[in-house]
Design an enzyme around this catalytic site. Structure first.
Site, short mmCIF file in Angstrom:
data_model
loop_
_atom_site.label_atom_id
_atom_site.label_comp_id
_atom_site.label_asym_id
_atom_site.label_seq_id
_atom_site.Cartn_x
_atom_site.Cartn_y
_atom_site.Cartn_z
N PHE A 1 40.41 15.68 -64.39
CA PHE A 1 41.73 14.91 -63.83
C PHE A 1 42.38 14.20 -64.88
O PHE A 1 42.78 13.10 -64.83
CB PHE A 1 41.46 14.07 -62.71
CG PHE A 1 42.47 13.84 -61.73
CD1 PHE A 1 43.24 14.85 -61.08
CD2 PHE A 1 42.82 12.54 -61.38
CE1 PHE A 1 44.26 14.62 -60.12
CE2 PHE A 1 43.92 12.49 -60.69
CZ PHE A 1 44.49 13.36 -59.67
N GLY A 2 42.88 14.86 -66.02
CA GLY A 2 43.69 14.47 -66.94
C GLY A 2 44.99 14.70 -66.73
O GLY A 2 45.38 14.68 -65.77
N ARG A 3 45.67 14.59 -68.01
CA ARG A 3 47.21 14.71 -67.89
C ARG A 3 47.57 15.99 -66.81
O ARG A 3 48.52 15.88 -66.07
CB ARG A 3 47.83 15.06 -69.04
CG ARG A 3 48.21 13.88 -70.10
CD ARG A 3 49.15 14.58 -71.17
NE ARG A 3 48.94 13.42 -72.37
CZ ARG A 3 47.90 13.70 -72.95
NH1 ARG A 3 46.96 14.55 -72.95
NH2 ARG A 3 47.82 12.73 -74.15
N ILE A 4 47.11 17.14 -67.21
CA ILE A 4 47.24 18.29 -66.38
C ILE A 4 47.00 18.26 -65.01
O ILE A 4 47.68 18.44 -64.26
CB ILE A 4 47.07 19.70 -67.15
CG1 ILE A 4 47.66 19.70 -68.63
CG2 ILE A 4 47.53 20.84 -66.36
CD1 ILE A 4 47.02 21.00 -69.26
N ARG B 1 39.65 27.06 -69.68
CA ARG B 1 39.28 27.88 -70.67
C ARG B 1 38.10 28.88 -70.19
O ARG B 1 37.60 28.68 -69.26
CB ARG B 1 38.34 27.10 -71.80
CG ARG B 1 39.35 26.49 -72.73
CD ARG B 1 39.80 27.46 -73.67
NE ARG B 1 40.90 26.90 -74.81
CZ ARG B 1 41.98 26.78 -74.65
NH1 ARG B 1 42.78 26.99 -73.56
NH2 ARG B 1 42.75 26.02 -75.57
N GLU C 1 37.61 36.29 -74.06
CA GLU C 1 38.93 37.08 -74.24
C GLU C 1 39.21 37.21 -75.60
O GLU C 1 38.97 36.37 -76.43
CB GLU C 1 40.08 36.06 -73.42
CG GLU C 1 40.19 34.72 -74.06
CD GLU C 1 41.19 33.72 -73.28
OE1 GLU C 1 40.93 33.46 -72.26
OE2 GLU C 1 41.91 33.03 -74.09
N HIS D 1 46.08 34.54 -70.29
CA HIS D 1 46.19 33.14 -70.70
C HIS D 1 47.53 32.94 -71.32
O HIS D 1 48.27 32.63 -72.26
CB HIS D 1 45.36 33.25 -72.19
CG HIS D 1 45.06 32.01 -72.72
ND1 HIS D 1 43.82 31.51 -73.40
CD2 HIS D 1 45.47 30.45 -72.50
CE1 HIS D 1 43.85 30.14 -73.54
NE2 HIS D 1 44.82 29.58 -73.02
C1 DGY Z 1 46.26 25.33 -74.73
O1 DGY Z 1 47.22 24.64 -75.51
O2 DGY Z 1 45.09 24.95 -75.00
C2 DGY Z 1 46.57 26.61 -73.98
O3 DGY Z 1 45.50 27.10 -73.49
C3 DGY Z 1 47.12 27.38 -74.86
O4 DGY Z 1 46.00 27.94 -75.81
#
Ligand code: DGY
Length: 326
Positions: free
Chosen positions: A154-157, A238, A267, A285
């Site tokens: 639960f960081g920025r994103i 990831r 990947e 990705h």
């Molecule tokens: C990030 O910025 O970490 C994205 O996954 C793009 O690789």
């Protein structure tokens, strides 16, 4: 003589122009993938590097790059960087936080909706010429609005995904290494849960945690077994956070409803098991891949590189404890 900088993968012309004002650049506009030996050879005479998240920087590479002072990662995730080794070599490391937050949150929501509402399955059905008419029980999915969303990381994103979720009247649960204070939790309308409780309660589990030794295979067969059989799992963080083989087995046995995947273990290689499943939405990705965002990422990396090689502290320094090489 100007400092020499390697730009390891293709970037935008404006990024090259920014770097070109300060440096002699060796760029890779043909976007040819390099082995780690080739990357080390290209960096041997460079003062700085603007690299992609698929370039690994570790002690073995750094030992061959005596002039290198800055590694500017084009990406917020930096599990491709061995940060202790980079610091021990006196090299600065930077990433690109902030500029991709909204685009990744948008994409996460896209993947949530595509998975819950079977959008790509529907498209394949149509393209294969199988659509003979509309009927009541055709390709029924689950509703996103009103569902319980569990966000792990639960960081920025994660917080920006929660903002999107509020618009969908969702019940928001989160799990994070550090619990937020009550005021922050209230602001995000998000309720903290232990990881296992979140997995048990959520209809949709979204992974947005960094990849570290601790988060390796954080979601495997045992964790999936805790999820509701009607739940879906979304990984935009990831590869390696999910045990892909365990997930494929669970999806094939319909232990959960489905998954939406933007990242994979190993990947760009993809476990072929994914391709045999209908209940998974797959993308390569792409979560940050809007044009303005990818430009902002590349330009942020360029600014970090320029700062490091012109005597300033880079804005996104990951290892402030580093004693920089001269
Ligand atoms: C990030 O910025 O970490 C994205 O996954 C793009 O690789």
């Amino acid at each position: 003589m100007k400092p020499r900088v390697l730009v390891s993968r293709e970037v935008f012309d404006e990024t090259l122009a920014m770097l070109g004002e300060h440096f002699d650049i060796e760029s890779n506009q043909a976007d040819i993938r390099r082995s780690s030996g080739e990357l080390a050879a290209a960096l041997a005479d460079k003062d700085g590097a603007v690299i992609s998240t698929s370039d690994r920087v570790d002690a073995a590479l750094l030992d061959q790059c005596p002039r290198l002072k800055i590694v500017a990662n084009v990406g917020v995730g930096y599990n491709n960087l061995d940060l202790p080794a980079i610091t021990a070599h006196g090299v600065m490391a930077t990433n690109t936080p902030g500029v991709l937050t909204d685009s990744v949150a948008d994409y996460t929501f896209g993947l949530v909706i595509a998975t819950c509402r079977r959008m790509t399955e529907g498209e394949h059905y149509l393209r294969e010429g199988q659509w003979k008419g509309t009927y009541l029980k055709q390709m029924l999915g689950m509703d996103v609005h009103g569902a319980t969303l569990g966000i792990i990381g639960f960081g920025r994103i994660g917080q920006t995904v929660a903002k999107r979720a509020r618009g969908f009247d969702m019940n928001i649960l989160y799990h994070n290494r550090q619990r937020l204070g009550p005021a922050e939790e209230a602001r995000h309308e998000a309720h903290y849960r232990g990881k296992n409780d979140l997995l048990r309660e959520a209809d949709i589990v979204v992974l947005l945690t960094p990849y570290t030794p601790e988060s390796h295979h954080m979601i495997g067969a045992a964790e999936i077994a805790l999820m509701k059989p009607t739940a879906v799992l979304i990984n935009v963080a990831r590869g390696g956070i999910v045990d892909d083989a365990g997930l494929i087995e669970a999806l094939a046995a319909q232990r959960i409803r489905g998954a939406g995947m933007d990242v994979y273990e190993n990947e760009p290689a993809l476990d072929p098991g994914f391709l045999r499943l209908k209940n998974v939405v797959l993308s390569p990705h792409l979560a940050s891949a809007s044009e303005p965002t990818r430009k902002a990422m590349a330009n942020t990396a360029a600014r970090n590189c320029i700062a490091a090689l012109t005597g300033s502290t880079p804005p996104n320094l990951l290892n402030p404890e580093v004693k920089p090489r001269r």
